[in-house]
Design an enzyme around this catalytic site. Structure first.
Site, PDB file in Angstrom:
ATOM      1  N   ASP A 216       0.836  -1.211   0.000  1.00  0.00           N
ATOM      2  CA  ASP A 216       0.000   0.000   0.000  1.00  0.00           C
ATOM      3  C   ASP A 216       0.865   1.253   0.000  1.00  0.00           C
ATOM      4  OD1 ASP A 216      -2.892  -0.327  -0.072  1.00  0.00           O
ATOM      5  OD2 ASP A 216      -2.551  -1.688   1.604  1.00  0.00           O
TER       6      ASP A 216
ATOM      7  N   ILE B 245       3.385 -14.552   3.945  1.00  0.00           N
ATOM      8  CA  ILE B 245       2.097 -14.772   3.261  1.00  0.00           C
ATOM      9  C   ILE B 245       1.940 -16.209   2.794  1.00  0.00           C
ATOM     10  CG2 ILE B 245       1.674 -12.387   2.497  1.00  0.00           C
ATOM     11  CD1 ILE B 245       2.841 -13.649  -0.303  1.00  0.00           C
TER      12      ILE B 245
ATOM     13  N   ASP C 222      33.012  -1.236  23.403  1.00  0.00           N
ATOM     14  CA  ASP C 222      32.692  -0.317  24.504  1.00  0.00           C
ATOM     15  C   ASP C 222      31.207  -0.501  24.834  1.00  0.00           C
ATOM     16  OD1 ASP C 222      31.524   1.005  22.438  1.00  0.00           O
ATOM     17  OD2 ASP C 222      32.625   2.884  22.682  1.00  0.00           O
TER      18      ASP C 222
HETATM   19  C1  ACO Z   1       0.011  -6.951   0.847  1.00  0.00           C
HETATM   20  C2  ACO Z   1      -0.814  -7.649   1.888  1.00  0.00           C
HETATM   21  O1  ACO Z   1      -1.843  -7.161   2.278  1.00  0.00           O
HETATM   22  S1  ACO Z   1      -0.211  -9.132   2.477  1.00  0.00           S
HETATM   23  C3  ACO Z   1      -1.502  -9.784   3.478  1.00  0.00           C
HETATM   24  C4  ACO Z   1      -2.716 -10.243   2.703  1.00  0.00           C
HETATM   25  N1  ACO Z   1      -2.445 -11.394   1.850  1.00  0.00           N
HETATM   26  C5  ACO Z   1      -2.702 -12.646   2.263  1.00  0.00           C
HETATM   27  O2  ACO Z   1      -3.241 -12.880   3.335  1.00  0.00           O
HETATM   28  C6  ACO Z   1      -2.314 -13.742   1.313  1.00  0.00           C
HETATM   29  C7  ACO Z   1      -1.977 -15.031   2.033  1.00  0.00           C
HETATM   30  N2  ACO Z   1      -1.480 -16.038   1.106  1.00  0.00           N
HETATM   31  C8  ACO Z   1      -2.277 -16.707   0.254  1.00  0.00           C
HETATM   32  O3  ACO Z   1      -3.481 -16.520   0.214  1.00  0.00           O
HETATM   33  C9  ACO Z   1      -1.654 -17.770  -0.600  1.00  0.00           C
HETATM   34  O4  ACO Z   1      -0.364 -18.120  -0.159  1.00  0.00           O
HETATM   35  C10 ACO Z   1      -1.538 -17.409  -2.122  1.00  0.00           C
HETATM   36  C11 ACO Z   1      -2.905 -17.037  -2.701  1.00  0.00           C
HETATM   37  C12 ACO Z   1      -0.552 -16.277  -2.322  1.00  0.00           C
HETATM   38  C13 ACO Z   1      -0.996 -18.659  -2.853  1.00  0.00           C
HETATM   39  O5  ACO Z   1      -1.853 -19.736  -2.488  1.00  0.00           O
HETATM   40  P1  ACO Z   1      -1.757 -21.142  -3.218  1.00  0.00           P
HETATM   41  O6  ACO Z   1      -1.895 -20.921  -4.691  1.00  0.00           O
HETATM   42  O7  ACO Z   1      -2.723 -22.065  -2.574  1.00  0.00           O
HETATM   43  O8  ACO Z   1      -0.256 -21.534  -2.899  1.00  0.00           O
HETATM   44  P2  ACO Z   1       0.396 -22.963  -2.894  1.00  0.00           P
HETATM   45  O9  ACO Z   1      -0.319 -23.893  -3.837  1.00  0.00           O
HETATM   46  O10 ACO Z   1       1.851 -22.779  -3.117  1.00  0.00           O
HETATM   47  O11 ACO Z   1       0.160 -23.440  -1.394  1.00  0.00           O
HETATM   48  C14 ACO Z   1       0.768 -24.618  -0.902  1.00  0.00           C
HETATM   49  C15 ACO Z   1      -0.044 -25.097   0.280  1.00  0.00           C
HETATM   50  O12 ACO Z   1       0.029 -24.139   1.332  1.00  0.00           O
HETATM   51  C16 ACO Z   1      -1.258 -23.656   1.689  1.00  0.00           C
HETATM   52  N3  ACO Z   1      -1.148 -22.224   1.928  1.00  0.00           N
HETATM   53  C17 ACO Z   1      -0.775 -21.255   1.058  1.00  0.00           C
HETATM   54  N4  ACO Z   1      -0.780 -20.060   1.658  1.00  0.00           N
HETATM   55  C18 ACO Z   1      -1.168 -20.256   2.930  1.00  0.00           C
HETATM   56  C19 ACO Z   1      -1.358 -19.384   4.033  1.00  0.00           C
HETATM   57  N5  ACO Z   1      -1.163 -18.070   3.932  1.00  0.00           N
HETATM   58  N6  ACO Z   1      -1.749 -19.924   5.207  1.00  0.00           N
HETATM   59  C20 ACO Z   1      -1.967 -21.258   5.321  1.00  0.00           C
HETATM   60  N7  ACO Z   1      -1.802 -22.140   4.294  1.00  0.00           N
HETATM   61  C21 ACO Z   1      -1.407 -21.632   3.112  1.00  0.00           C
HETATM   62  C22 ACO Z   1      -2.128 -23.958   0.477  1.00  0.00           C
HETATM   63  O13 ACO Z   1      -3.479 -24.098   0.835  1.00  0.00           O
HETATM   64  C23 ACO Z   1      -1.511 -25.236  -0.063  1.00  0.00           C
HETATM   65  O14 ACO Z   1      -1.968 -26.363   0.652  1.00  0.00           O
HETATM   66  P3  ACO Z   1      -3.083 -27.348  -0.022  1.00  0.00           P
HETATM   67  O15 ACO Z   1      -2.509 -27.769  -1.339  1.00  0.00           O
HETATM   68  O16 ACO Z   1      -3.213 -28.459   0.967  1.00  0.00           O
HETATM   69  O17 ACO Z   1      -4.304 -26.516  -0.151  1.00  0.00           O
HETATM   70  O1  LIG Z   2      -0.862  -4.564   4.086  1.00  0.00           O
HETATM   71  C1  LIG Z   2       0.226  -4.773   3.626  1.00  0.00           C
HETATM   72  C2  LIG Z   2       0.772  -4.056   2.506  1.00  0.00           C
HETATM   73  O2  LIG Z   2       1.921  -4.348   2.135  1.00  0.00           O
HETATM   74  O3  LIG Z   2       0.064  -3.194   1.970  1.00  0.00           O
HETATM   75 MG    MG Z   3      -1.878  -2.983   3.013  1.00  0.00          MG
END
Ligand code: ACO
Ligand SMILES: O=CC(=O)O
Ligand code: MG
Length: 332
Positions: free
Chosen positions: A200, A266, A314
């Protein structure tokens, strides 16, 4: 914006409600706000993604942040609130601390987030407030949290993590922090951490993101400085290129060197890399212990400065060594 008189009224209502402890915190009950919690990796997960939330207990993260904000599409906000509330009660998160990121005060969605989440029997120990920009919105947040807490039967206190992610928020940082500290005397929260929201922030100032993150340098250092001045934890930005684990290691180690105490994750792949970067290595702890001992010996001999393993030592270097030993102790 809530007027002062409305705020005082809400605070009074809160102070007279029942305090029967029918609910608990989802992790480490009794430790809340008293014991320092290491928060090296804060793993974010979309609040409406039940499958991912259910994986959290297997990931050994210090903290999970169930997100109601930007990881959730506008059409799914209500679903996210309901899922987060249910997950708080249904999932045993083990050692992982539970936090919830609500929507910003400015969005108009934060009230409904708070009212929903406070329906859980296992309340989160921390609330993450994004896009913090002004003193007035902190007053509104405090009033809204007091109103929401007045609806339930217990007296919770939440750790608050404030996310700074705009030029305005950073320029107003000092008065905002002073206001939060004074509001927390009369409200059920205690400011525990400042986090930096790089994505952001880059959008706000028109910067282009790079892996080296030089475009974030000044802002990140402002967040660290302010956090340290107010005795808070400092949480570094989310590295969104999650498959590039080599860059993540470099970025996390840099954050630790800057004085951040943790970093947003993430993806599960990022958790061990971040937690390792924010833990002092055993070799460094041995070095620090030796230095502390040598310092004491030299002090007894009346020497303030001396050489240790090829470096001048120090008092400030002693203090850094003490930080290292202390952070190793709290992570055990
Ligand atoms: C700029 C900001 O605001 S950052 C904060 C907001 N963003 C977030 O919260 C995003 C969180 N992360 C995610 O949603 C995901 O990691 C993504 C969408 C980026 C990628 O997700 P996927 O495409 O499912 O990734 P991938 O296939 O590599 O995941 C591998 C395993 O880890 C799990 N996993 C991926 N990310 C997460 C997570 N954040 N928490 C828990 N488990 C997770 C997946 O479910 C998958 O397991 P499964 O196959 O049993 O379902
Ligand atoms: O909320 C997180 C960000 O990078 O924006
Ligand atoms: Mg943000």
């Amino acid at each position: 914006m809530a007027s002062r008189s409305k705020l005082v009224r809400v605070l009074f209502q809160t102070s007279v409600r029942l305090s029967t402890p029918l609910r608990s915190y989802c992790s480490a009950p009794g430790q809340h706000s008293i014991i320092f919690r290491p928060r090296r990796a804060l793993l974010f997960v979309a609040g409406n993604d039940e499958r991912k939330i259910c994986k959290i207990p297997t990931l050994d993260a210090d903290c999970v942040v169930m997100d109601c904000e930007d990881a959730v599409a506008p059409s799914k906000k209500d679903e996210a609130r309901k899922t987060v509330t249910r997950m708080l009660d249904e999932v045993d998160f083990g050692r992982t601390e539970c936090a919830v990121r609500i929507n910003s005060v400015d969005s108009g969605l934060a009230d409904d987030d708070l009212l929903a989440i406070l329906q859980a029997k296992n309340l989160p120990s921390a609330i993450v407030l994004p896009k913090v920009e002004s003193v007035e919105e902190m007053q509104t947040f405090a009033a809204n949290l007091n109103t929401a807490v007045a609806e339930i039967e217990v007296n919770p206190t939440f750790d608050l993590f404030a996310i700074l992610e705009s030029a305005k928020g950073l320029m107003n940082l000092q008065p905002i922090l002073q206001e939060i500290v004074s509001l927390s005397d009369m409200s059920p929260f205690r400011l525990a951490a400042l986090a930096f929201g790089s994505e952001d922030f880059a959008a706000d100032i028109g910067a282009s993101r790079t892996s080296e993150a030089t475009e974030l340098l000044y802002a990140r250092q402002m967040v660290v400085l302010a956090a340290k001045a107010f005795g808070l934890q400092a949480i570094d930005y989310a590295s969104v290129d999650f498959k590039d684990t080599e860059s993540l290691k470099r970025q996390a180690e840099e954050g630790a060197r800057f004085g951040f105490t943790g970093k947003v994750a993430i993806h599960p792949l990022q958790v061990p890399i971040i937690q390792q970067a924010f833990s002092p290595s055993p070799e460094r702890v041995v070095w620090a212990r030796g230095l502390i001992q040598a310092f004491q010996q030299h002090q007894q001999e009346g020497k303030g400065v001396f050489m240790y393993e090829g470096r001048m030592i120090d008092k400030p270097i002693l203090l850094q060594a003490q930080n290292m030993v202390q952070s190793e102790a709290v992570e055990k």
